[in-house]
Design a protein around this motif. Structure first.
Motif, PDB file in Angstrom:
ATOM      1  N   ASP A 444       0.832  -1.199   0.000  1.00 13.22           N
ATOM      2  CA  ASP A 444       0.000   0.000   0.000  1.00 13.22           C
ATOM      3  C   ASP A 444       0.875   1.260   0.000  1.00 13.22           C
ATOM      4  N   HIS A 445       1.926   1.244   0.777  1.00 13.78           N
ATOM      5  CA  HIS A 445       2.843   2.394   0.823  1.00 13.78           C
ATOM      6  C   HIS A 445       3.511   2.599  -0.536  1.00 13.78           C
ATOM      7  N   ALA A 446       3.914   1.492  -1.164  1.00 13.18           N
ATOM      8  CA  ALA A 446       4.537   1.593  -2.493  1.00 13.18           C
ATOM      9  C   ALA A 446       3.552   2.143  -3.513  1.00 13.18           C
ATOM     10  N   MET A 447       2.289   1.732  -3.410  1.00 16.78           N
ATOM     11  CA  MET A 447       1.276   2.215  -4.347  1.00 16.78           C
ATOM     12  C   MET A 447       1.098   3.722  -4.219  1.00 16.78           C
ATOM     13  N   ARG A 448       1.083   4.219  -2.997  1.00 20.39           N
ATOM     14  CA  ARG A 448       0.871   5.644  -2.778  1.00 20.39           C
ATOM     15  C   ARG A 448       2.072   6.494  -3.193  1.00 20.39           C
ATOM     16  N   ASN A 449       3.194   5.862  -3.416  1.00 17.29           N
ATOM     17  CA  ASN A 449       4.384   6.595  -3.836  1.00 17.29           C
ATOM     18  C   ASN A 449       4.640   6.500  -5.338  1.00 17.29           C
ATOM     19  N   THR A 450       3.738   5.823  -6.051  1.00 21.40           N
ATOM     20  CA  THR A 450       3.925   5.717  -7.499  1.00 21.40           C
ATOM     21  C   THR A 450       3.593   7.043  -8.180  1.00 21.40           C
ATOM     22  N   GLU A 451       4.127   7.217  -9.366  1.00 22.98           N
ATOM     23  CA  GLU A 451       3.856   8.422 -10.142  1.00 22.98           C
ATOM     24  C   GLU A 451       2.388   8.499 -10.524  1.00 22.98           C
ATOM     25  N   ARG A 452       1.772   7.357 -10.792  1.00 26.25           N
ATOM     26  CA  ARG A 452       0.346   7.325 -11.169  1.00 26.25           C
ATOM     27  C   ARG A 452      -0.521   7.850 -10.027  1.00 26.25           C
ATOM     28  N   TRP A 453      -0.224   7.422  -8.820  1.00 25.06           N
ATOM     29  CA  TRP A 453      -1.002   7.859  -7.659  1.00 25.06           C
ATOM     30  C   TRP A 453      -0.805   9.361  -7.432  1.00 25.06           C
TER      31      TRP A 453
END
Length: 887
Positions: A444-453
């Motif tokens: 979840d933390h990695a997802m929130r740090n993506t460019e898309r997010w």
């Protein structure tokens, strides 16, 4: 003046000028001419059939002739008034409608001609943009790619906006020019920029006859003009304006350049698709060779592509490309460039494509080239051209010479790919159905740090909307070891896949010269731009040589023995370092303990030397990352990059002198002027002594032992490497990072393997240890390099013999079941060192008999007390200082 007919309407006025006068009657004409008397004319007769004139002696006066003319005029007037009006006869057979149409057509033609002339004048006057002057044409400057060259002269890659390399005529095969002229402009050497015959053919056959097979009427000079000055949009006038501009520029080009130079300029300008410009780049892309080495059929193929880069692409459309190539060959034969036998032979040949991709993310050393780009850009900021402008890395055709060796770089990249395919497969099997990243909170933390997010957040989307977006399938391109692949995945699926991928970093250098020889920053620069050569991670056991170096320089002897026992340290939060093998017992010399990478001994040593001297040694050897001030750094909890480890093991290979690495040697202009140079002399001045030479020699001996019989023995047993080698494996907590550093006197290599996030790790040491994850890459590289005789200078360089006094200090068994007994007044080891099969013997010390085990325990404790004495440490340091001095 000649004869005048009296029926001529202006006869009255022409009479004074006449030499003869003709009186027309039926088939005869009576002629008069001036006699000697100017008022009298001689009368003559001319036969109308043969125009023969027969003068007579009869004369007639001018007054009589004038009277005659007056009478005829009066009579004609009276007859015309009395005669009824008659319709005028016409000789035309065209109807009035046709005549009207023709009249309008004539008007339209004249109007069109006027407009064309006006358009041409407008183009000359600059209504549609300035035309290039002759001076500008004489100094044409095309965008040219800058080349990155290896130390052995191989092009590693380029920086460009347009992928073009300009070459002279002598570097282009003559078959190319022959094929070009035969196919594109057979009268190239006859016209002066515009081929009127071709234009006429286009008008009558293509325009009027609708025969599209006849092609266009543009000459090579006009095509060159189009390549140099791309067409612009002028609305409905675009075609005529651009065509006329090209004709004008072509005429000017022909006056500035000779035919051979025009051909060269054309071949260096023409596009071949895929952002390729010029024959040299196309030749290397499709055939892997220079343009000067192209054979007949290869030249015909490339020239044939000019009609349609995509349509006749030899990789995507090989059948069409073959047909087009053969058409070019036939035209060459028709022009006399090929014999019939040569044509038939070339027809039967395969395309012979050796396709080599070349882009910013393709080719050799892609990560290195990206790092180099920043360095070169920085240097160019301070340099100026003769005209005062700055150099442009992407357009000025610079030649950038580096220290990398192309062959060793290729072996390193191939070794990385071969091993990482196998390792990734094993990793996936180990975690099949599991979560290598651990908890979902990490995902979840990695997802929130993506460019898309982050982009979604900027657009004002809520977390719920973004989570829904991450669960929606889309088409995406992903990395696989079989090549880029397209998948219908959700972004969430893509993230899980990316977190499970293993990455690597590898760098090699020559410590003697300080030259970087290989640089592998990751698995694929197109998908993953992060360069792991410069990235810091926990280094594991590759840090241990620093602990031993600090101990040696603190006064410990190489043959001091240390217990391999599991010990808990209450003063350090009950720290209890365990061996990776989970095996304990016996005693090890310093060399033996380092070769086996025993955590227990490393912990014991740092407790003796303390933390600060170890950190100081690490800094002197080039480690700049975070190193906690705690004893656990003995096991590698500090951080370093592969480049920094290269400095550490380069220091050991160089007998204690820390090398200074460099990779950029020279920058030249396209014409060969040197803009920047960096010499080995400049680099050598930055070398510094980091440790005493005897310390480095002892460490090197221990690390040679690690390769021969220790943690890196697979290099000998599994991979069959026989050349001189020393090395050290390293593994961090939970197998998150695998390391290996291997070296000989002229080649040092550091390798790291792990996932993007340290929380992603192997389950076990079976495949997760440094010896299994990182060392095989080094081994495969050295296997390939060892077979290449051109690399013997680096791969087979032997270590220097160890000095006798240092060899004597190392002359002890690396392992004993029990510690030896040293007695101050006894010059040698006690007899029990030779015990066999439990044979009972005793040792007598001060008259007391005791068993070897009791004696060993007593002496072990005594040795521990002695090691703590500062006198021994200071004496040992003074000894080394007396032998070698201290920098």
């Amino acid at each position: 003046m000649g004869p005048v007919c009296l029926q001529h309407p202006f006869a009255f006025f022409l009479l004074p000028l006449a030499t003869e006068v003709t009186l027309t009657r039926s088939s005869l004409s009576r002629m008069v001419s001036p006699s000697q008397n100017p008022s009298v004319y001689r009368l003559g007769v001319r036969n109308n059939t043969n125009a023969e004139f027969r003068p007579s002696n009869q004369v007639i006066s001018r007054k009589s002739i004038i009277s005659y003319l007056a009478e005829r005029s009066t009579l004609a007037t009276t007859q015309n008034m009395a005669r009824p009006a008659q319709k005028k006869k016409t000789t035309s057979r065209l109807s009035p409608r046709v005549r009207t149409a023709l009249r309008y057509a004539l008007y339209a033609g004249l109007t069109g001609l006027g407009l064309v002339l006006l358009l041409i004048a407008g183009i000359f006057w600059g209504w549609f943009g300035d035309l290039p002057t002759r001076n500008e044409l004489a100094h044409i400057r095309q965008h040219q790619a800058s080349e990155v060259l290896s130390s052995d002269g191989v092009i590693l890659g380029k920086y460009y906006l347009e992928n073009r390399v300009i070459v002279d005529n002598d570097r282009i095969s003559s078959w190319v020019t022959k094929a070009l002229v035969a196919t594109e402009d057979s009268r190239f050497f006859e016209h002066r920029g515009i081929d009127l015959r071709s234009l006429a053919r286009v008008f009558f056959r293509t325009f009027l006859g609708r025969d599209l097979s006849q092609g266009g009427g543009s000459t090579l000079s006009q095509q060159l003009a189009k390549n140099l000055y791309p067409r612009k949009d002028h609305g409905w006038l675009s075609i005529p304006v651009n065509k006329i501009r090209e004709m004008i520029v072509a005429l000017r080009l022909e006056k500035v350049y000779d035919k051979e130079d025009l051909l060269n300029l054309y071949l260096n300008t023409v596009p071949f698709g895929d952002n390729l410009y010029g024959i040299e780049v196309a030749s290397r892309r499709y055939f892997g060779k220079a343009a000067k080495d192209l054979e007949t059929q290869e030249a015909a193929l490339l020239v044939g592509m000019l009609k349609g880069n995509s349509l006749y692409h030899p990789v995507r459309n090989p059948k069409r490309a073959t047909e087009r190539r053969n058409t070019v060959l036939r035209r060459m034969q028709g022009r006399g460039d090929l014999t019939k036998a040569q044509l038939e032979a070339a027809h039967e040949l395969p395309l012979g494509i050796h396709y080599t991709r070349e882009s910013h993310s393709d080719g050799l050393a892609t990560y290195f080239r990206e790092r180099l780009r920043f360095e070169v850009d920085s240097i160019l900021q301070d340099l100026r051209k003769p005209d005062g402008t700055r150099y442009n890395l992407y357009t000025d055709g610079l030649r950038i010479k580096t220290t990398l060796n192309s062959r060793l770089q290729q072996y390193a990249e191939e070794a990385m790919k071969k091993h990482m395919v196998v390792l990734q497969s094993a990793f996936d099997r180990e975690w099949k159905g599991g979560k290598p990243w651990g908890s979902d909170a990490v995902l979840d933390h990695a997802m929130r740090n993506t460019e898309r997010w982050q982009k979604g957040k900027k657009k004002g989307l809520s977390d719920k909307e973004l989570e829904a977006m991450f669960r929606k399938k889309i088409s995406m391109q992903i990395f696989t070891w079989q090549g880029p692949a397209r998948r219908e995945w959700t972004p969430h699926d893509s993230l899980r896949y990316a977190l499970s991928l293993l990455h690597t970093g590898l760098v090699s250098g020559d410590p003697v010269e300080g030259r970087i020889l290989t640089w592998v920053g990751g698995i694929d620069q197109q998908f993953f731009q992060y360069d792991h050569v410069l990235a810091r991670r926990q280094v594991g056991s590759t840090f241990k040589p620093l602990v031993y170096a600090a101990a040696l320089e603190a006064g410990f002897m190489p043959c001091d023995y240390f217990d391999n026992q599991l010990v808990t340290y209450p003063d350090h939060q009950d720290w209890s370092p365990r061996n990776a093998s989970n095996e304990y017992g016996g005693v090890y010399s310093m060399a033996g303990a380092l070769s086996k990478s025993l955590n227990t001994v490393s912990a014991s040593l740092i407790m003796e030397t303390e933390v600060d001297p170890v950190i100081d040694m690490a800094r002197r050897c080039g480690l700049r990352g975070r190193i906690p001030e705690v004893p656990s750094i003995a096991l590698g909890t500090g951080e370093a990059s592969p480049m920094e480890l290269l400095s550490l093991f380069g220091t050991i290979a160089l007998d204690g002198i820390r090398p200074h690495w460099y990779w950029l040697e020279q920058i030249e202009t396209a014409s060969g002027d040197v803009l920047y140079t960096y010499t080995q002399e400049e680099n050598q001045a930055l070398y510094e002594r980091a440790m005493n030479p005897e310390t480095a020699i002892i460490l090197r001996s221990a690390l040679e032992m690690a390769v021969d019989s220790g943690t890196a023995r697979a290099l000998r047993l599994t991979y069959g490497l026989r050349s001189p080698l020393a090395g050290k494996t390293g593994t961090t907590q939970d197998q998150a990072d695998g390391w290996f550093a291997g070296f000989n006197p002229r080649l040092v290599t550091a390798v790291w393997v792990g996932a993007e996030l340290p929380v992603v790790h192997f389950k076990s040491l079976t495949i997760g240890s440094g010896g299994r994850s990182a060392m095989p890459i080094f081994a495969r590289m050295m296997q390939a390099a060892g077979k290449d005789k051109t690399l013997n200078e680096w791969t087979r360089s032997p270590f220097k013999p160890i000095p006798e006094y240092i060899a004597a200090s190392l002359d002890c068994p690396p392992y004993l079941e029990e510690a030896p007994v040293y007695v101050d007044d006894d010059p040698g080891l006690l007899e029990w060192l030779g015990l066999k099969d439990g044979e009972e013997q005793t040792a007598e010390v001060n008259g007391e008999k005791r068993s070897p085990s009791k004696a060993s325990e007593r002496i072990r404790k005594r040795n521990e007390r002695m090691k703590k004495k500062r006198e021994r440490k200071e004496n040992w340091k003074d000894f080394w200082d007396g032998v070698f001095g201290r920098d």
